[in-house]
Design an enzyme around this catalytic site. Structure first.
Site, PDB file in Angstrom:
ATOM      1  N   ASP A  93       1.016   5.652  -8.623  1.00  0.00           N
ATOM      2  CA  ASP A  93       1.183   6.522  -7.453  1.00  0.00           C
ATOM      3  C   ASP A  93       2.604   6.609  -6.919  1.00  0.00           C
ATOM      4  O   ASP A  93       2.807   6.988  -5.763  1.00  0.00           O
ATOM      5  CB  ASP A  93       0.271   6.003  -6.335  1.00  0.00           C
ATOM      6  CG  ASP A  93       0.543   4.542  -6.003  1.00  0.00           C
ATOM      7  OD1 ASP A  93       1.649   4.061  -6.319  1.00  0.00           O
ATOM      8  OD2 ASP A  93      -0.344   3.889  -5.423  1.00  0.00           O
ATOM      9  N   GLU A 115      -4.029   3.908 -14.501  1.00  0.00           N
ATOM     10  CA  GLU A 115      -4.420   3.558 -13.126  1.00  0.00           C
ATOM     11  C   GLU A 115      -4.764   4.824 -12.335  1.00  0.00           C
ATOM     12  O   GLU A 115      -4.286   5.060 -11.225  1.00  0.00           O
ATOM     13  CB  GLU A 115      -3.348   2.727 -12.409  1.00  0.00           C
ATOM     14  CG  GLU A 115      -3.903   1.976 -11.195  1.00  0.00           C
ATOM     15  CD  GLU A 115      -2.864   1.137 -10.469  1.00  0.00           C
ATOM     16  OE1 GLU A 115      -2.627  -0.009 -10.899  1.00  0.00           O
ATOM     17  OE2 GLU A 115      -2.283   1.617  -9.478  1.00  0.00           O
ATOM     18  N   GLU A 129       2.045   7.670  -1.356  1.00  0.00           N
ATOM     19  CA  GLU A 129       1.371   7.336  -2.618  1.00  0.00           C
ATOM     20  C   GLU A 129       0.023   8.026  -2.785  1.00  0.00           C
ATOM     21  O   GLU A 129      -0.369   8.371  -3.902  1.00  0.00           O
ATOM     22  CB  GLU A 129       1.204   5.818  -2.740  1.00  0.00           C
ATOM     23  CG  GLU A 129       2.500   5.049  -2.979  1.00  0.00           C
ATOM     24  CD  GLU A 129       3.292   4.750  -1.713  1.00  0.00           C
ATOM     25  OE1 GLU A 129       2.834   5.158  -0.611  1.00  0.00           O
ATOM     26  OE2 GLU A 129       4.355   4.126  -1.803  1.00  0.00           O
ATOM     27  N   HIS A 202       6.492  -4.094   2.114  1.00  0.00           N
ATOM     28  CA  HIS A 202       7.463  -3.049   1.819  1.00  0.00           C
ATOM     29  C   HIS A 202       6.987  -1.633   2.152  1.00  0.00           C
ATOM     30  O   HIS A 202       7.787  -0.705   2.142  1.00  0.00           O
ATOM     31  CB  HIS A 202       7.873  -3.086   0.343  1.00  0.00           C
ATOM     32  CG  HIS A 202       6.803  -2.621  -0.596  1.00  0.00           C
ATOM     33  ND1 HIS A 202       6.585  -1.285  -0.862  1.00  0.00           N
ATOM     34  CD2 HIS A 202       5.875  -3.296  -1.299  1.00  0.00           C
ATOM     35  CE1 HIS A 202       5.566  -1.182  -1.712  1.00  0.00           C
ATOM     36  NE2 HIS A 202       5.115  -2.378  -1.993  1.00  0.00           N
ATOM     37  N   ARG A 204       6.207   2.053   3.130  1.00  0.00           N
ATOM     38  CA  ARG A 204       6.937   3.001   3.992  1.00  0.00           C
ATOM     39  C   ARG A 204       6.259   3.217   5.337  1.00  0.00           C
ATOM     40  O   ARG A 204       6.915   3.300   6.367  1.00  0.00           O
ATOM     41  CB  ARG A 204       7.020   4.363   3.281  1.00  0.00           C
ATOM     42  CG  ARG A 204       8.296   4.570   2.525  1.00  0.00           C
ATOM     43  CD  ARG A 204       8.350   5.978   1.935  1.00  0.00           C
ATOM     44  NE  ARG A 204       9.707   6.314   1.540  1.00  0.00           N
ATOM     45  CZ  ARG A 204      10.327   5.815   0.485  1.00  0.00           C
ATOM     46  NH1 ARG A 204       9.718   4.943  -0.296  1.00  0.00           N
ATOM     47  NH2 ARG A 204      11.568   6.174   0.206  1.00  0.00           N
ATOM     48  N   HIS A 235      11.771  -7.622  -0.381  1.00  0.00           N
ATOM     49  CA  HIS A 235      12.043  -6.378  -1.108  1.00  0.00           C
ATOM     50  C   HIS A 235      13.486  -5.950  -0.840  1.00  0.00           C
ATOM     51  O   HIS A 235      14.022  -6.220   0.238  1.00  0.00           O
ATOM     52  CB  HIS A 235      11.059  -5.317  -0.592  1.00  0.00           C
ATOM     53  CG  HIS A 235      10.970  -4.080  -1.417  1.00  0.00           C
ATOM     54  ND1 HIS A 235      11.958  -3.134  -1.434  1.00  0.00           N
ATOM     55  CD2 HIS A 235      10.008  -3.625  -2.258  1.00  0.00           C
ATOM     56  CE1 HIS A 235      11.609  -2.142  -2.246  1.00  0.00           C
ATOM     57  NE2 HIS A 235      10.416  -2.427  -2.768  1.00  0.00           N
TER      58      HIS A 235
HETATM   59  C1  UD1 Z   1       8.669   2.336  -4.180  1.00  0.00           C
HETATM   60  C2  UD1 Z   1       7.460   3.259  -4.288  1.00  0.00           C
HETATM   61  C3  UD1 Z   1       6.193   2.549  -3.811  1.00  0.00           C
HETATM   62  C4  UD1 Z   1       6.024   1.210  -4.497  1.00  0.00           C
HETATM   63  C5  UD1 Z   1       7.284   0.395  -4.339  1.00  0.00           C
HETATM   64  C6  UD1 Z   1       7.169  -0.895  -5.107  1.00  0.00           C
HETATM   65  C7  UD1 Z   1       7.691   5.662  -3.872  1.00  0.00           C
HETATM   66  C8  UD1 Z   1       7.852   6.724  -2.866  1.00  0.00           C
HETATM   67  N1  UD1 Z   1       7.647   4.411  -3.414  1.00  0.00           N
HETATM   68  O1  UD1 Z   1       8.899   2.103  -2.799  1.00  0.00           O
HETATM   69  O2  UD1 Z   1       5.068   3.368  -4.079  1.00  0.00           O
HETATM   70  O3  UD1 Z   1       4.934   0.535  -3.910  1.00  0.00           O
HETATM   71  O4  UD1 Z   1       8.392   1.133  -4.867  1.00  0.00           O
HETATM   72  O5  UD1 Z   1       8.135  -1.825  -4.735  1.00  0.00           O
HETATM   73  O6  UD1 Z   1       7.618   5.926  -5.056  1.00  0.00           O
HETATM   74  N2  UD1 Z   1      16.294  -1.018  -3.772  1.00  0.00           N
HETATM   75  C9  UD1 Z   1      17.319  -1.682  -4.393  1.00  0.00           C
HETATM   76  N3  UD1 Z   1      17.098  -2.206  -5.648  1.00  0.00           N
HETATM   77  C10 UD1 Z   1      15.912  -2.131  -6.270  1.00  0.00           C
HETATM   78  C11 UD1 Z   1      14.859  -1.471  -5.623  1.00  0.00           C
HETATM   79  C12 UD1 Z   1      15.054  -0.901  -4.377  1.00  0.00           C
HETATM   80  O7  UD1 Z   1      18.412  -1.819  -3.854  1.00  0.00           O
HETATM   81  O8  UD1 Z   1      15.790  -2.626  -7.393  1.00  0.00           O
HETATM   82  C13 UD1 Z   1      16.507  -0.429  -2.416  1.00  0.00           C
HETATM   83  C14 UD1 Z   1      17.434   0.804  -2.475  1.00  0.00           C
HETATM   84  O9  UD1 Z   1      18.219   0.830  -1.308  1.00  0.00           O
HETATM   85  C15 UD1 Z   1      16.435   1.960  -2.473  1.00  0.00           C
HETATM   86  C16 UD1 Z   1      15.381   1.399  -1.539  1.00  0.00           C
HETATM   87  O10 UD1 Z   1      15.272   0.021  -1.878  1.00  0.00           O
HETATM   88  O11 UD1 Z   1      17.015   3.160  -2.004  1.00  0.00           O
HETATM   89  C17 UD1 Z   1      14.038   2.081  -1.588  1.00  0.00           C
HETATM   90  O12 UD1 Z   1      13.524   2.210  -2.907  1.00  0.00           O
HETATM   91  P1  UD1 Z   1      12.362   3.309  -3.196  1.00  0.00           P
HETATM   92  O13 UD1 Z   1      11.958   3.194  -4.621  1.00  0.00           O
HETATM   93  O14 UD1 Z   1      12.779   4.637  -2.698  1.00  0.00           O
HETATM   94  O15 UD1 Z   1      11.194   2.867  -2.242  1.00  0.00           O
HETATM   95  P2  UD1 Z   1      10.283   1.567  -2.246  1.00  0.00           P
HETATM   96  O16 UD1 Z   1      10.021   1.231  -0.824  1.00  0.00           O
HETATM   97  O17 UD1 Z   1      10.861   0.540  -3.136  1.00  0.00           O
HETATM   98  N1  UDP Z   2       6.245  -9.141  -7.649  1.00  0.00           N
HETATM   99  C1  UDP Z   2       7.291  -9.761  -8.334  1.00  0.00           C
HETATM  100  N2  UDP Z   2       8.258 -10.404  -7.600  1.00  0.00           N
HETATM  101  C2  UDP Z   2       8.241 -10.443  -6.247  1.00  0.00           C
HETATM  102  C3  UDP Z   2       7.189  -9.782  -5.558  1.00  0.00           C
HETATM  103  C4  UDP Z   2       6.206  -9.132  -6.305  1.00  0.00           C
HETATM  104  O1  UDP Z   2       7.336  -9.759  -9.557  1.00  0.00           O
HETATM  105  O2  UDP Z   2       9.159 -11.048  -5.663  1.00  0.00           O
HETATM  106  C5  UDP Z   2       5.199  -8.430  -8.437  1.00  0.00           C
HETATM  107  C6  UDP Z   2       3.756  -8.689  -8.089  1.00  0.00           C
HETATM  108  O3  UDP Z   2       3.225  -9.752  -8.836  1.00  0.00           O
HETATM  109  C7  UDP Z   2       3.090  -7.367  -8.440  1.00  0.00           C
HETATM  110  C8  UDP Z   2       4.170  -6.335  -8.181  1.00  0.00           C
HETATM  111  O4  UDP Z   2       5.400  -7.043  -8.157  1.00  0.00           O
HETATM  112  O5  UDP Z   2       2.793  -7.321  -9.825  1.00  0.00           O
HETATM  113  C9  UDP Z   2       3.929  -5.638  -6.870  1.00  0.00           C
HETATM  114  O6  UDP Z   2       5.040  -4.864  -6.579  1.00  0.00           O
HETATM  115  P1  UDP Z   2       5.278  -4.219  -5.160  1.00  0.00           P
HETATM  116  O7  UDP Z   2       4.600  -5.035  -4.122  1.00  0.00           O
HETATM  117  O8  UDP Z   2       6.750  -4.017  -5.046  1.00  0.00           O
HETATM  118  O9  UDP Z   2       4.627  -2.784  -5.305  1.00  0.00           O
HETATM  119  P2  UDP Z   2       3.142  -2.193  -5.117  1.00  0.00           P
HETATM  120  O10 UDP Z   2       2.228  -2.940  -6.017  1.00  0.00           O
HETATM  121  O11 UDP Z   2       2.808  -2.310  -3.673  1.00  0.00           O
HETATM  122  O12 UDP Z   2       3.306  -0.774  -5.515  1.00  0.00           O
END
Ligand code: UD1
Ligand code: UDP
Length: 397
Positions: A93, A115, A129, A202, A204, A235
């Site tokens: 998603d 999924e 999502e 994390h 939104r 995160h």
């Molecule tokens: C995204 C997904 C969410 C998922 C989550 C898992 C969307 C809209 N959101 O949300 O569904 O549950 O990932 O974690 O698709 N950043 C870094 N390094 C990284 C990752 C993130 O610096 O490796 C920071 C950056 O500033 C980036 C921000 O996090 O701009 C947000 O990342 P983004 O993928 O837009 O949103 P998530 O909240 O991570």
């Molecule tokens: N996870 C990880 N390291 C962390 C926190 C989570 O590897 O420090 C793993 C966790 O086991 C799960 C996945 O990341 O498999 C969940 O990711 P996240 O919570 O970012 O996204 P969501 O599942 O909510 O989309």
């Protein structure tokens, strides 16, 4: 071609990549990562030994949904046109999944959704999502549903039954390779002798006041219980970091650490007394490990874990989190009632089933006993409502 871009997609798609690559006579596999996440994606690729063939590298600090959608849609076009895959697989998603599926659709390339079929039926929870997964399911050709509940959700929307397969969740395939007897880590040594709380957040829709409130509640509960210690792999999103440091700094029984490698995280989870999270994937993994989870959200699209008793949906309001977290720490009976392993999300062979279907075969669904008190399709859940009587869609707190 498998397309993914964030940490959770990678954790659940790398087992599929490795399964397909293990059948070179059947598949010519190409991996395209969007780089929606950077560091958190690369951690997973390394853990599973997956080297992408294409990397769109779209991540920007503080990116918006517009940035991600446009970055993926425009970036992937040339890759799809050059490779012309017979099928594009996307997962779950995220905005990567939605935009990649849309790009494939524009080029008339069939999409398989791994999924598929999770629902809350509330487009704003989780946001965005719930829209992303429904939109992918509008244009997908193959649906790989993790459970019978998700299959029923798809059938209710009129998806053709012969293209909906119950495979189990590929996240459980990943879990089978990470949790180890005798695992040690300095942070777990620090927590030795205390009840370990593992925290992640994390979403939104929780940014701002809800996230501040839930963190305050967690701190208040732990301040009164000196036998608890918490580890919080925070995160990388700057919005999340700001709230975490504002509410949790200066409390020495709670350690804020960098995102953990998946192997470490799964082993931390196995060692935890309680997990507090708004994550989706963690709700699937924890039931297999028998670790009680308080879900810091108002809805969940994973009602199977709620029905199995391992997950409790508590909402995000400070006093709700305070009450439920205190209760679970203070009542050994309540903890014991939640701490039993069950496996609603599959048997660890989901990737094999997906590969079998793609070679033109079919697959037998994993044998999963329905949780006590539930028969057939479960509704999603809503915080504050008992799971089995909730309306169709997710479960609400
Ligand atoms: C995204 C997904 C969410 C998922 C989550 C898992 C969307 C809209 N959101 O949300 O569904 O549950 O990932 O974690 O698709 N950043 C870094 N390094 C990284 C990752 C993130 O610096 O490796 C920071 C950056 O500033 C980036 C921000 O996090 O701009 C947000 O990342 P983004 O993928 O837009 O949103 P998530 O909240 O991570
Ligand atoms: N996870 C990880 N390291 C962390 C926190 C989570 O590897 O420090 C793993 C966790 O086991 C799960 C996945 O990341 O498999 C969940 O990711 P996240 O919570 O970012 O996204 P969501 O599942 O909510 O989309």
């Amino acid at each position: 071609m498998l397309v993914f871009g964030t940490r959770p997609e990678a954790i659940k798609m790398c087992p599929v990549v490795n399964e397909l690559k293990g059948r070179p006579g059947d598949f010519d596999v190409s991996v395209c990562v969007t780089g929606q996440h950077r560091e958190m994606l690369d951690q997973v690729l390394e853990a599973f030994g997956v080297v992408p063939d294409h990397d769109l590298s779209i991540m920007k600090p503080g990116q918006t949904l517009f940035d991600v959608t446009c970055g993926v849609l425009l970036g992937i076009r040339a890759v799809l046109e050059a490779v012309r895959p017979d099928v594009v697989l996307v997962h779950g998603d995220t905005t990567t999944s939605f935009a990649a599926a849309l790009a494939a659709f524009y080029l008339r390339i069939p999409v398989g959704h791994v999924e598929a079929g999770l629902r809350t039926r509330n487009l704003y929870s989780p946001w965005p999502e719930e829209f992303n997964r429904q939109a992918v399911d509008v244009l997908a050709k193959w649906y790989f549903a993790p459970t019978d509940t998700s299959r029923q959700n798809l059938l209710r929307e009129g998806k053709p039954a012969e293209r909906v397969y119950v495979t189990g969740n590929t996240g459980i395939d990943a879990l089978g390779t990470t949790v180890r007897e005798g695992y040690r880590h300095p942070d777990l040594d620090w927590a030795q002798g205390s009840r370990l709380v593992l925290l992640t957040a994390h979403r939104r829709e929780n940014w701002g006041a809800p996230m501040h409130g839930m963190f305050r509640a967690i701190r208040r509960v732990m301040e009164d219980r000196p036998d608890t210690k918490a580890i919080y792999p925070v995160h990388m999103n700057p919005q999340v970091r700001e709230a975490a440091h504002a509410e949790l700094d200066g409390f020495d029984r709670l350690r804020i650490v960098e995102p953990l490698d998946v192997l470490d995280f799964h082993n931390f989870m196995a060692a935890a007394h309680i997990v507090l999270t708004d994550s989706g994937g963690i709700q699937e993994e924890a039931p297999s490990l028998g670790v009680p989870v308080l879900v810091l959200r108002d809805t969940t699209e994973r009602p199977e874990g709620v029905a199995a008793g391992t997950l409790k949906l508590v909402g995000t309001a400070e006093e709700d989190v305070y009450r439920e977290f205190s209760r679970l720490l203070d009542s050994p009976e309540a903890h014991a009632a939640m701490a039993h392993a069950s496996n609603p999300y599959g048997d660890g062979h989901a990737s094999r089933r997906i590969a079998d279907v793609l070679t033109g075969g079919t697959c037998a669904a994993p044998a999963v006993a329905p949780a006590e008190g539930t028969a057939g399709a479960l509704p999603g859940a809503v915080a504050g409502e008992a799971a089995p009587s909730a309306p169709e869609g997710g479960v609400r707190a």
